[in-house]
Design a protein around this motif. Sequence first.
Motif, PDB file in Angstrom:
ATOM      1  N   LYS A  27      68.824  62.477  39.665  1.00 17.63           N
ATOM      2  CA  LYS A  27      69.112  61.501  40.706  1.00 17.63           C
ATOM      3  C   LYS A  27      67.871  61.154  41.534  1.00 17.63           C
ATOM      4  CE  LYS A  27      74.019  61.987  41.193  1.00 17.63           C
ATOM      5  NZ  LYS A  27      74.997  62.955  41.592  1.00 17.63           N
ATOM      6  N   LEU A  28      66.789  61.885  41.335  1.00 18.51           N
ATOM      7  CA  LEU A  28      65.582  61.671  42.108  1.00 18.51           C
ATOM      8  C   LEU A  28      64.935  60.343  41.718  1.00 18.51           C
ATOM      9  CD1 LEU A  28      64.669  63.736  44.151  1.00 18.51           C
ATOM     10  CD2 LEU A  28      62.791  64.301  42.626  1.00 18.51           C
ATOM     11  N   ILE A  29      64.738  59.477  42.719  1.00 18.78           N
ATOM     12  CA  ILE A  29      64.177  58.159  42.431  1.00 18.78           C
ATOM     13  C   ILE A  29      62.663  58.167  42.632  1.00 18.78           C
ATOM     14  CG2 ILE A  29      64.106  55.805  43.319  1.00 18.78           C
ATOM     15  CD1 ILE A  29      66.501  56.196  41.641  1.00 18.78           C
ATOM     16  N   ILE A  30      62.212  59.003  43.587  1.00 19.65           N
ATOM     17  CA  ILE A  30      60.776  59.032  43.890  1.00 19.65           C
ATOM     18  C   ILE A  30      59.976  59.401  42.648  1.00 19.65           C
ATOM     19  CG2 ILE A  30      59.010  60.173  45.268  1.00 19.65           C
ATOM     20  CD1 ILE A  30      61.179  60.619  47.356  1.00 19.65           C
ATOM     21  N   GLY A  31      58.916  58.643  42.377  1.00 17.56           N
ATOM     22  CA  GLY A  31      58.055  58.956  41.255  1.00 17.56           C
ATOM     23  C   GLY A  31      58.607  58.501  39.935  1.00 17.56           C
ATOM     24  N   ARG A  32      59.664  57.687  39.982  1.00 17.43           N
ATOM     25  CA  ARG A  32      60.293  57.272  38.750  1.00 17.43           C
ATOM     26  C   ARG A  32      60.012  55.796  38.497  1.00 17.43           C
ATOM     27  NH1 ARG A  32      65.993  59.517  37.362  1.00 17.43           N
ATOM     28  NH2 ARG A  32      65.959  59.020  35.171  1.00 17.43           N
ATOM     29  N   TYR A  33      59.797  55.446  37.234  1.00 13.94           N
ATOM     30  CA  TYR A  33      59.540  54.058  36.877  1.00 13.94           C
ATOM     31  C   TYR A  33      60.840  53.410  36.405  1.00 13.94           C
ATOM     32  CZ  TYR A  33      57.898  50.104  34.087  1.00 13.94           C
ATOM     33  OH  TYR A  33      57.716  48.864  33.548  1.00 13.94           O
ATOM     34  N   ILE A  34      61.156  52.251  36.957  1.00 11.13           N
ATOM     35  CA  ILE A  34      62.331  51.517  36.492  1.00 11.13           C
ATOM     36  C   ILE A  34      61.863  50.161  35.977  1.00 11.13           C
ATOM     37  CG2 ILE A  34      64.496  50.426  37.189  1.00 11.13           C
ATOM     38  CD1 ILE A  34      64.944  52.655  39.120  1.00 11.13           C
ATOM     39  N   PRO A  35      62.125  49.861  34.707  1.00 10.76           N
ATOM     40  CA  PRO A  35      61.639  48.598  34.151  1.00 10.76           C
ATOM     41  C   PRO A  35      62.231  47.406  34.895  1.00 10.76           C
ATOM     42  CG  PRO A  35      62.561  50.016  32.437  1.00 10.76           C
ATOM     43  CD  PRO A  35      62.886  50.650  33.728  1.00 10.76           C
ATOM     44  N   GLY A  36      61.448  46.348  35.032  1.00 14.89           N
ATOM     45  CA  GLY A  36      61.928  45.166  35.728  1.00 14.89           C
ATOM     46  C   GLY A  36      60.985  44.010  35.471  1.00 14.89           C
ATOM     47  N   ASP A  37      61.229  42.857  36.123  1.00 18.82           N
ATOM     48  CA  ASP A  37      60.363  41.715  35.840  1.00 18.82           C
ATOM     49  C   ASP A  37      59.951  40.958  37.105  1.00 18.82           C
ATOM     50  OD1 ASP A  37      62.774  40.668  36.489  1.00 18.82           O
ATOM     51  OD2 ASP A  37      62.828  39.166  34.891  1.00 18.82           O
ATOM     52  N   GLY A  38      60.050  41.623  38.263  1.00 20.38           N
ATOM     53  CA  GLY A  38      59.613  40.984  39.507  1.00 20.38           C
ATOM     54  C   GLY A  38      58.106  40.769  39.483  1.00 20.38           C
ATOM     55  N   PRO A  39      57.605  39.933  40.434  1.00 18.42           N
ATOM     56  CA  PRO A  39      56.165  39.673  40.481  1.00 18.42           C
ATOM     57  C   PRO A  39      55.328  40.952  40.598  1.00 18.42           C
ATOM     58  CG  PRO A  39      57.347  38.405  42.161  1.00 18.42           C
ATOM     59  CD  PRO A  39      58.366  39.196  41.435  1.00 18.42           C
ATOM     60  N   VAL A  40      55.867  41.967  41.290  1.00 16.12           N
ATOM     61  CA  VAL A  40      55.101  43.200  41.484  1.00 16.12           C
ATOM     62  C   VAL A  40      54.773  43.851  40.146  1.00 16.12           C
ATOM     63  CG1 VAL A  40      55.079  45.459  42.613  1.00 16.12           C
ATOM     64  CG2 VAL A  40      56.216  43.539  43.698  1.00 16.12           C
ATOM     65  N   MET A  51      54.142  52.301  35.663  1.00 18.93           N
ATOM     66  CA  MET A  51      54.333  53.493  34.843  1.00 18.93           C
ATOM     67  C   MET A  51      53.286  54.542  35.225  1.00 18.93           C
ATOM     68  SD  MET A  51      55.232  52.185  31.053  1.00 18.93           S
ATOM     69  CE  MET A  51      54.357  50.656  31.026  1.00 18.93           C
ATOM     70  N   PRO A  52      53.678  55.826  35.189  1.00 17.58           N
ATOM     71  CA  PRO A  52      52.746  56.890  35.576  1.00 17.58           C
ATOM     72  C   PRO A  52      51.389  56.773  34.883  1.00 17.58           C
ATOM     73  CG  PRO A  52      54.896  57.824  35.163  1.00 17.58           C
ATOM     74  CD  PRO A  52      54.988  56.363  34.851  1.00 17.58           C
ATOM     75  N   LEU A  53      51.413  56.410  33.607  1.00 19.15           N
ATOM     76  CA  LEU A  53      50.144  56.317  32.890  1.00 19.15           C
ATOM     77  C   LEU A  53      49.288  55.173  33.415  1.00 19.15           C
ATOM     78  CD1 LEU A  53      51.133  57.170  29.226  1.00 19.15           C
ATOM     79  CD2 LEU A  53      50.065  58.603  30.957  1.00 19.15           C
ATOM     80  N   GLU A  54      49.952  54.105  33.873  1.00 17.01           N
ATOM     81  CA  GLU A  54      49.205  52.990  34.475  1.00 17.01           C
ATOM     82  C   GLU A  54      48.568  53.437  35.776  1.00 17.01           C
ATOM     83  OE1 GLU A  54      51.365  48.835  33.208  1.00 17.01           O
ATOM     84  OE2 GLU A  54      52.054  49.865  34.979  1.00 17.01           O
ATOM     85  N   ILE A  55      49.318  54.243  36.547  1.00 15.81           N
ATOM     86  CA  ILE A  55      48.769  54.740  37.811  1.00 15.81           C
ATOM     87  C   ILE A  55      47.530  55.583  37.529  1.00 15.81           C
ATOM     88  CG2 ILE A  55      49.204  56.220  39.805  1.00 15.81           C
ATOM     89  CD1 ILE A  55      52.071  55.331  39.795  1.00 15.81           C
ATOM     90  N   ALA A  56      47.635  56.445  36.499  1.00 12.53           N
ATOM     91  CA  ALA A  56      46.487  57.290  36.153  1.00 12.53           C
ATOM     92  C   ALA A  56      45.299  56.435  35.736  1.00 12.53           C
ATOM     93  CB  ALA A  56      46.877  58.255  35.038  1.00 12.53           C
ATOM     94  N   ALA A  57      45.581  55.395  34.925  1.00 13.85           N
ATOM     95  CA  ALA A  57      44.497  54.517  34.475  1.00 13.85           C
ATOM     96  C   ALA A  57      43.862  53.799  35.663  1.00 13.85           C
ATOM     97  CB  ALA A  57      45.025  53.516  33.460  1.00 13.85           C
ATOM     98  N   GLY A  58      44.715  53.349  36.593  1.00 15.75           N
ATOM     99  CA  GLY A  58      44.224  52.677  37.786  1.00 15.75           C
ATOM    100  C   GLY A  58      43.344  53.588  38.616  1.00 15.75           C
ATOM    101  N   MET A  59      43.798  54.825  38.801  1.00 18.50           N
ATOM    102  CA  MET A  59      43.030  55.827  39.555  1.00 18.50           C
ATOM    103  C   MET A  59      41.659  56.012  38.926  1.00 18.50           C
ATOM    104  SD  MET A  59      44.395  57.620  42.077  1.00 18.50           S
ATOM    105  CE  MET A  59      45.889  58.303  42.741  1.00 18.50           C
ATOM    106  N   GLU A  60      41.684  56.163  37.591  1.00 20.80           N
ATOM    107  CA  GLU A  60      40.440  56.402  36.880  1.00 20.80           C
ATOM    108  C   GLU A  60      39.460  55.263  37.150  1.00 20.80           C
ATOM    109  OE1 GLU A  60      40.926  56.748  32.686  1.00 20.80           O
ATOM    110  OE2 GLU A  60      38.772  56.717  32.310  1.00 20.80           O
ATOM    111  N   SER A  61      39.988  54.047  37.055  1.00 20.28           N
ATOM    112  CA  SER A  61      39.139  52.889  37.238  1.00 20.28           C
ATOM    113  C   SER A  61      38.579  52.836  38.667  1.00 20.28           C
ATOM    114  CB  SER A  61      39.954  51.650  36.922  1.00 20.28           C
ATOM    115  OG  SER A  61      39.180  50.511  37.083  1.00 20.28           O
ATOM    116  N   LEU A  62      39.450  53.154  39.633  1.00 19.68           N
ATOM    117  CA  LEU A  62      39.006  53.087  41.031  1.00 19.68           C
ATOM    118  C   LEU A  62      38.009  54.200  41.369  1.00 19.68           C
ATOM    119  CD1 LEU A  62      42.337  52.233  42.896  1.00 19.68           C
ATOM    120  CD2 LEU A  62      40.396  50.730  42.473  1.00 19.68           C
TER     121      LEU A  62
END
Lengths: 286, 265
Positions: free
Chosen positions: B3-16, B131-142
Motif C-alpha cells: 500500500k506504500l505509495i512513496i517511492g513508487r512509479y505509476i505509469p501515466g501520460d501527463g506532461p510531467v 522510474m527509479p532507474l531514470e532517477i538514478a540516471a538523472g543523478m548520475e548526469s547531474l
Amino acid sequence: MSIIFNKVSYLYNQNTSLEQPGLQDVSFKLKTGSFTAVIGHTGSGKSTLLQHFNALLKPTSGSVEIAGFKIDAATSNKGLKPLRQQVGIVFQFPESQLFEETVEKDIAFGPQNFGLSEEEAHKRARLWLRRVGLSQDLATRSPFDLSGGQMRRVAIAGIMASEPAVLCLDEPAAGLDPQGHQQIMQLFKKYQAAGHTVVLITHDMDDAARYADDVLVMDHGQLVKHASPAEVFADPDWLHRHHLEQPATVAFSQALARAGMQFEHLPLTRSELVQAICQQVKGAGQ
Amino acid sequence: MSKLIIGRYIPGDGPVYRMDPRGKLLATFIFIAIVFLANNWQTYAIACGFCLLAVIATKLPLKTFLQGIRPLVWLILFTALLQLVFTTGGHVYWHWGIFSITSFGLVNSIFIFLRFLMVILISTVLTLTTMPLEIAAGMESLLKPLKYLHVPVEQIALVMAIALRFVPTLMDQTVKIMNAQRTRGVDFNEGGLIQRAKAFVPIIVPLFIESLNVALDLSIAMEARGYQDDKPRSRYRSLHWSHYDLYNLGFFVLLTVLLIIFREH
C-alpha cells in the motif's frame, strides 16, 4: 470435510489506484481424499487461488470452507494456526524457506510450531527425511550445504512432516531431474492414497493427466472448467484457446485415432496408452 | 507493504511524464530550497498554488497523492503540534507550565504544516512519474562535474540503480518467505515482544541468503556481458531535454521570483 469455494473474488491492492482483480467469482467443491490438478497459463490466478486455501489471502467477497473453518473478508488474522496445521502449502521454489542450522531442525520447525514436543517433532523429521528419499546422514548437515534438488526435498519434508489433511503444492517438481520429478510425484500420490487431499498446481499436463482425478482450469482469474482429466484434455482446440496443451499420451492417441485406430476411452497415462494399443494390435492380428 | 505509495512509479501520460529526469530532480531540489523563502500568507499561497499545479500536471487522481501522504500525516501533525505549543511571542491564548498557545505559534505551526505537505507532495510528484532507474540516471548526469574531483560517479550511480532495481524484488521475496513461514505455523501477530522478535529469524536468514545469491548471479551476468568498472558505458535510454523541461524549469524560476517579490523583507 470437503473444500468449498463459494463465489470467491479477490482484488489486489483493494481501494487503491493499483487495484487489480486476482480472482473473479470462483466456485467449486473438492472431495476429501481427492487429487486435484490446477492448470492455467502464467498469470491466470493459480497461485492467488492457492493462497486462499490457508487464509494467507482472504476473499474480497465470497467465502472458503476448509478443514472446519469458514474464511471470508471479515475473518481475523489471529487464531489461524489450527487451520495452517490442517492445510499445508508447498510454495514455488520452497527451498527459499530453509533457515535452520541443520536439516533435521528445519524439518521439525513446522511440527514444533504446531505443538508437537521437540522429541516427537525430531522423530517426525527423521521419518519424513527418509520418505522424501534423502539419506539419514544429511540430518545433521546444514541445509545450505545441500544441492538444489536436496534442498527442495528438505523443504517439502518440512511441510509434509506436519502431516496436513490438505496438502497444496505449487509446481513442486519444477527444475528437478526426471528421476527426482517422478519420485516426488509418487510421494504425493502415496500421500493421497493414505487418505489426504492433494491440490497440485502444475504446468506439466502429463502430470495432471497421470496423477489427478479432478482438474480445475483457470484463465484470467476465472475458473473456466472443473472436470475429470479425460474431459478436460479431450478437446485440443479448447485447450489451445486457453493457452494450454494436451498431455503427450492424449495427443499421441488422438493422432493414432485419426489414422484409423479406435479407443474406447482416452488413455491418460502411458500404461493405459500401451494397453490400448496392444489390444488394437492384437485384435488386428486375429 | 504493497500500500506504500512513496517511492513508487505509476505509469501515466501527463506532461510531467515527458520531462527529463534531470530537470525534474533539479526542480524538486529548487522547490525544497525555495519553499523556505516563503514567510507570509501571500508567499505560502503562491507556493501552494504552484505545488497544486505540479500535482495536476501529473494527470494522476488526487486520491493517489492522499494515499502517499497518509502514512506521514502523524509525523507532520506531531511536528506542527510541537511548533504550536513551544513557540512564544505575540498574543497568548492559552498557557500551562512550559506549554503555551500563542498567535506566533499558531501561524508558525500552520506554516510548518504547509511546508511539510508541499515538500512531500513535490517529492511524490517526482517519484510517481519517474522510474527509479531514470532517477538514478538523472543523478548520475547531474553529479558528473564531481568526476573532476575523482569521485567515481558512474560506479555510485550503478550501485544506486542496482539497489533501486532490487527493492521490489526483495519486497516480493519477503512476502513470499513470510507466507511460507506462516504456513509452517509462525505467527507474527501473537506473543510478547521477544516471541515476535524471534519470529523474524526465519525471515531474515532466508532473505539474507537470497540477497547474496541475487548479488552473485548479477555479478556473473554482468561479467558475462563484459562489464568493466573503469570503462565508459553507453546507455539504452539516453536523456534528452525537450520543451517540456523548459516549461518545468521556467515554472520554478517564476515561482522563485514571485516568492522573492512577495516575501516579507
